[in-house]
Design an enzyme around this catalytic site. Sequence first.
Site, short mmCIF file in Angstrom:
data_model
loop_
_atom_site.label_atom_id
_atom_site.label_comp_id
_atom_site.label_asym_id
_atom_site.label_seq_id
_atom_site.Cartn_x
_atom_site.Cartn_y
_atom_site.Cartn_z
CB SER A 62 -8.75 12.51 -10.18
OG SER A 62 -7.14 12.87 -10.37
CD GLU B 172 -15.54 10.89 -1.91
OE1 GLU B 172 -14.62 10.50 -1.34
OE2 GLU B 172 -15.66 11.65 -2.77
#
Length: 477
Positions: free
Chosen positions: A276, A289
């Site tokens: 992140s 994902e």
Amino acid sequence: MTLWGGNFQQELDAQAWKLNSSLSFDQRLAYQDIRGSIAWAKALAAAGVISSHESDLIVQGLEKIRVEFNNQAFVFFPTDEDIHTAIERRLGELIGSVAGKLHTGRSRNDQVATDFRLWLMEHVPLLVEVLEKLQFAFLCQAERGLQILLPGYTHLRRAQPILLAHWWLSFFWQLERDRQRLLDIFKHAAILPLGCGALAGCPFPIDRNALAKDLDFEQPAPNSIDAVSDRDFAAEFLFASALLGIHLSKLAEILIMFSSAEFGFFVLSDAYATGSSLMPQKKNPDMFEIARGKSGILTGNLVSLLTILKSLPSTYDKDLQDDKPLVFSSFDTLLLLLPVLAGAVETITPCPEKMLSAIDDSMMATDLADYLVSKGVPFREAHKLSAQAVSLAATKGLALSALSIDDFKSLYPAIENDVLEVFDPWKSIERRNAIGGTSPLMVKMQLEQARNTLLKPKPHEMFGGGTPRSSHPINSK
Ligand code: ARG
């Protein structure tokens, strides 16, 4: 230059031209178009429609064009409407007016349907190859998971213990059916439209059987009307891709969950995780994902094609032009996705202690019922008694196996000390020893079966199908 302007007084409107043009995507059919045209030129000569000298000139010209594509030297003109127009235009530049004989008895309708089928038959094996890589990744994990227990879930609630290898192999078999579905594409794709003209057939004595053989098709299409309108093969490919996408999405979802701190059953390899930009501690499962998201694209492509096909009033209709980007999109998506997933699956690390610690005694409640069955209790009654044991343990704040023998006997007097064995998860899986069950013996057999399944010859290796050719590089002006 269009192939059709003779009867027109006015140029096509500039915006309409853009809308009508398919070159931006159908240039991916360049090699198949050349291959089909070479076969057609030879068939015309064999039928005595053009001389063998003319056919040779055409073939040589087309070979030159193929080299131009190989060298990324083919130059498209803004006036090229589609790949067929571009190649015919270039052929004229190279060999002069004899190029005009190539299209004798042929329409772009049978031409494009042929190119498209050829493309699919040449490219599906590439997808099968990468799909097999992912299947192998499951086999590797299954091999490593033969000594590891995992809590098995139904309704996302702890259900029964299973062998980790058994769990991994469940994905293998889903993908095996996907692989078979992809290989099945050949059955309907290998029917040759070429030689059907615009819709009514070819007025020249073309040997369509020989033509089919020359292009690695199984047989010529038996009906010219059906031949130019049929896109079933493309829909079948998109369905196979969509269902594969759904399977990948399910896999992705469970691996995202199982690798979360909440479950902690797996640790993702750094090579397949991302960070992140804000939160330094994060390791995100982006690859999974993305896989989950791509199922939307893959399903959408199928729905798009089916919708395009739904109300076509006649043989070839221009709606069909949009069949190609959908197929290319699904193909490209899977070709990129599958090897990444193969890597991500192969490098994921199981945490056996975490898995084991999530297996509690209540997951052996069915085993307790089965134990009672072995004492002669009918299963429905045994199920009730086992549920009472679960309640009793919960009331006492104990694990099921911590209940005393007297507690068990209070439920059913014939219960003996050996009841405690029921709560050993390894014994639980060993008992599931019928074919398809999670016992180590059955899973080893299953693993062997899975390995052998991958080694069987494929339909396109047994007949036709052609060798995979990669798409040509794009060089437009
Ligand atoms: N670009 C067209 C397609 O992809 C080729 C066929 C054109 N046929 C026609 N009758 N205009 O479908």
